[in-house]
Design a protein around this motif. Structure first.
Motif, mmCIF file in Angstrom:
data_model
loop_
_atom_site.group_PDB
_atom_site.id
_atom_site.type_symbol
_atom_site.label_atom_id
_atom_site.label_comp_id
_atom_site.label_asym_id
_atom_site.label_seq_id
_atom_site.Cartn_x
_atom_site.Cartn_y
_atom_site.Cartn_z
ATOM 1 N N ARG A 144 0.831 -1.200 0.000
ATOM 2 C CA ARG A 144 0.000 0.000 0.000
ATOM 3 C C ARG A 144 0.870 1.255 0.000
ATOM 4 N NH1 ARG A 144 -1.493 3.791 3.283
ATOM 5 N NH2 ARG A 144 -0.476 2.868 5.086
ATOM 6 N N ARG A 145 1.910 1.244 0.844
ATOM 7 C CA ARG A 145 2.797 2.411 0.905
ATOM 8 C C ARG A 145 3.549 2.621 -0.400
ATOM 9 N NH1 ARG A 145 5.547 2.464 6.932
ATOM 10 N NH2 ARG A 145 3.608 2.270 8.109
ATOM 11 N N ALA A 146 4.012 1.535 -1.000
ATOM 12 C CA ALA A 146 4.716 1.645 -2.287
ATOM 13 C C ALA A 146 3.785 2.206 -3.354
ATOM 14 C CB ALA A 146 5.268 0.281 -2.700
ATOM 15 N N ASP A 147 2.539 1.739 -3.376
ATOM 16 C CA ASP A 147 1.558 2.251 -4.340
ATOM 17 C C ASP A 147 1.323 3.741 -4.144
ATOM 18 O OD1 ASP A 147 1.293 -0.283 -5.413
ATOM 19 O OD2 ASP A 147 -0.601 -0.722 -4.380
ATOM 20 N N GLU A 148 1.249 4.187 -2.883
ATOM 21 C CA GLU A 148 1.044 5.616 -2.605
ATOM 22 C C GLU A 148 2.227 6.439 -3.107
ATOM 23 O OE1 GLU A 148 0.300 5.912 1.594
ATOM 24 O OE2 GLU A 148 -1.846 5.536 1.356
ATOM 25 N N CYS A 149 3.437 5.939 -2.880
ATOM 26 C CA CYS A 149 4.632 6.646 -3.371
ATOM 27 C C CYS A 149 4.634 6.703 -4.893
ATOM 28 C CB CYS A 149 5.901 5.962 -2.869
ATOM 29 S SG CYS A 149 6.277 6.262 -1.139
ATOM 30 N N ASP A 150 4.345 5.566 -5.527
ATOM 31 C CA ASP A 150 4.337 5.507 -6.998
ATOM 32 C C ASP A 150 3.290 6.436 -7.595
ATOM 33 O OD1 ASP A 150 6.343 3.619 -6.844
ATOM 34 O OD2 ASP A 150 5.016 1.911 -7.216
ATOM 35 N N ALA A 151 2.175 6.597 -6.917
ATOM 36 C CA ALA A 151 1.098 7.452 -7.421
ATOM 37 C C ALA A 151 1.314 8.917 -7.073
ATOM 38 C CB ALA A 151 -0.241 6.974 -6.848
ATOM 39 N N GLY A 152 2.377 9.211 -6.327
ATOM 40 C CA GLY A 152 2.656 10.595 -5.955
ATOM 41 C C GLY A 152 1.743 11.130 -4.861
ATOM 42 N N LEU A 153 1.095 10.244 -4.141
ATOM 43 C CA LEU A 153 0.187 10.674 -3.073
ATOM 44 C C LEU A 153 0.923 11.065 -1.801
ATOM 45 C CD1 LEU A 153 -2.558 7.931 -3.508
ATOM 46 C CD2 LEU A 153 -2.624 10.304 -4.301
ATOM 47 N N VAL A 154 2.111 10.526 -1.624
ATOM 48 C CA VAL A 154 2.940 10.849 -0.462
ATOM 49 C C VAL A 154 4.356 11.089 -0.932
ATOM 50 C CG1 VAL A 154 1.554 9.521 1.180
ATOM 51 C CG2 VAL A 154 3.453 8.422 0.021
ATOM 52 N N GLN A 155 5.115 11.772 -0.100
ATOM 53 C CA GLN A 155 6.504 12.045 -0.436
ATOM 54 C C GLN A 155 7.388 11.363 0.609
ATOM 55 O OE1 GLN A 155 7.486 16.189 -0.594
ATOM 56 N NE2 GLN A 155 9.553 15.829 -1.323
ATOM 57 N N ALA A 156 8.382 10.639 0.151
ATOM 58 C CA ALA A 156 9.310 9.959 1.055
ATOM 59 C C ALA A 156 10.153 10.989 1.802
ATOM 60 C CB ALA A 156 10.202 9.010 0.272
ATOM 61 N N ILE A 157 10.482 10.678 3.032
ATOM 62 C CA ILE A 157 11.344 11.528 3.856
ATOM 63 C C ILE A 157 12.620 10.750 4.117
ATOM 64 C CG2 ILE A 157 11.574 12.725 6.065
ATOM 65 C CD1 ILE A 157 8.485 12.803 6.167
ATOM 66 N N PRO A 158 13.767 11.345 3.835
ATOM 67 C CA PRO A 158 15.034 10.639 4.056
ATOM 68 C C PRO A 158 15.184 10.216 5.523
ATOM 69 C CG PRO A 158 15.394 12.634 2.789
ATOM 70 C CD PRO A 158 13.971 12.677 3.268
ATOM 71 N N GLY A 159 15.765 9.048 5.725
ATOM 72 C CA GLY A 159 15.953 8.526 7.074
ATOM 73 C C GLY A 159 16.743 9.470 7.954
ATOM 74 N N GLU A 160 17.724 10.155 7.393
ATOM 75 C CA GLU A 160 18.527 11.092 8.182
ATOM 76 C C GLU A 160 17.655 12.217 8.743
ATOM 77 O OE1 GLU A 160 19.277 10.459 4.860
ATOM 78 O OE2 GLU A 160 20.743 8.893 5.283
ATOM 79 N N ALA A 161 16.708 12.684 7.951
ATOM 80 C CA ALA A 161 15.818 13.758 8.404
ATOM 81 C C ALA A 161 14.900 13.274 9.523
ATOM 82 C CB ALA A 161 14.989 14.292 7.236
ATOM 83 N N VAL A 162 14.407 12.060 9.394
ATOM 84 C CA VAL A 162 13.550 11.484 10.432
ATOM 85 C C VAL A 162 14.343 11.325 11.726
ATOM 86 C CG1 VAL A 162 12.207 9.453 11.100
ATOM 87 C CG2 VAL A 162 12.059 10.328 8.766
ATOM 88 N N ALA A 163 15.561 10.811 11.628
ATOM 89 C CA ALA A 163 16.400 10.611 12.809
ATOM 90 C C ALA A 163 16.719 11.945 13.485
ATOM 91 C CB ALA A 163 17.678 9.872 12.436
ATOM 92 N N ALA A 164 17.024 12.962 12.688
ATOM 93 C CA ALA A 164 17.333 14.278 13.251
ATOM 94 C C ALA A 164 16.122 14.851 13.986
ATOM 95 C CB ALA A 164 17.788 15.233 12.150
ATOM 96 N N LYS A 165 14.943 14.702 13.409
ATOM 97 C CA LYS A 165 13.743 15.200 14.062
ATOM 98 C C LYS A 165 13.465 14.428 15.365
ATOM 99 C CE LYS A 165 8.956 16.447 13.281
ATOM 100 N NZ LYS A 165 7.875 16.614 12.329
ATOM 101 N N ALA A 166 13.678 13.122 15.336
ATOM 102 C CA ALA A 166 13.477 12.317 16.549
ATOM 103 C C ALA A 166 14.444 12.737 17.645
ATOM 104 C CB ALA A 166 13.639 10.835 16.230
ATOM 105 N N ARG A 167 15.713 12.970 17.275
ATOM 106 C CA ARG A 167 16.694 13.416 18.277
ATOM 107 C C ARG A 167 16.287 14.771 18.856
ATOM 108 N NH1 ARG A 167 20.223 10.881 14.712
ATOM 109 N NH2 ARG A 167 20.628 12.774 13.546
ATOM 110 N N ALA A 168 15.800 15.654 18.006
ATOM 111 C CA ALA A 168 15.395 16.989 18.473
ATOM 112 C C ALA A 168 14.217 16.883 19.440
ATOM 113 C CB ALA A 168 15.032 17.879 17.298
ATOM 114 N N LEU A 169 13.299 15.975 19.187
ATOM 115 C CA LEU A 169 12.148 15.806 20.062
ATOM 116 C C LEU A 169 12.528 15.208 21.415
ATOM 117 C CD1 LEU A 169 9.502 14.489 17.500
ATOM 118 C CD2 LEU A 169 9.502 16.713 18.653
ATOM 119 N N LEU A 170 13.603 14.450 21.437
ATOM 120 C CA LEU A 170 14.044 13.809 22.684
ATOM 121 C C LEU A 170 14.848 14.746 23.579
ATOM 122 C CD1 LEU A 170 14.999 10.274 21.351
ATOM 123 C CD2 LEU A 170 13.004 10.899 22.717
ATOM 124 N N LYS A 171 15.264 15.870 23.061
ATOM 125 C CA LYS A 171 16.057 16.824 23.858
ATOM 126 C C LYS A 171 15.197 17.597 24.809
ATOM 127 C CE LYS A 171 19.865 17.378 20.690
ATOM 128 N NZ LYS A 171 20.658 18.269 19.905
#
Length: 74
Positions: A47-74
């Motif tokens: 389902r997620r792959a289909d959403e990406c292929d159809a342009g319904l969602v935009q992938a977020i790089p893992g580094e960006a997700v990790a940085a945001k998680a670290r910021a939330l934990l501070k």
């Protein structure tokens, strides 16, 4: 044994035994077995792959997700 017979029998158990059984039954609903987990995850990943292929969602790089998680934990 029919469900109604099982239900009647279980309701005669002492409170502590009914509570223990209820807890086990609830946990069995929350934790799928390995085959069910694999099937559900396969459906979700498709389902997620289909959403990406159809342009319904935009992938977020893992580094960006990790940085945001670290910021939330501070």
């Amino acid at each position: 044994m029919m469900f109604s017979q099982l239900e009647s029998a279980v309701l005669t158990f002492p409170l502590d035994q009914r509570a223990a059984l209820a807890q086990k039954l609830l946990l069995s609903l929350e934790e799928p077995n390995d085959a069910e987990f694999d099937r559900l995850w396969g459906e979700e990943s498709a389902r997620r792959a289909d959403e990406c292929d159809a342009g319904l969602v935009q992938a977020i790089p893992g580094e960006a997700v990790a940085a945001k998680a670290r910021a939330l934990l501070k």
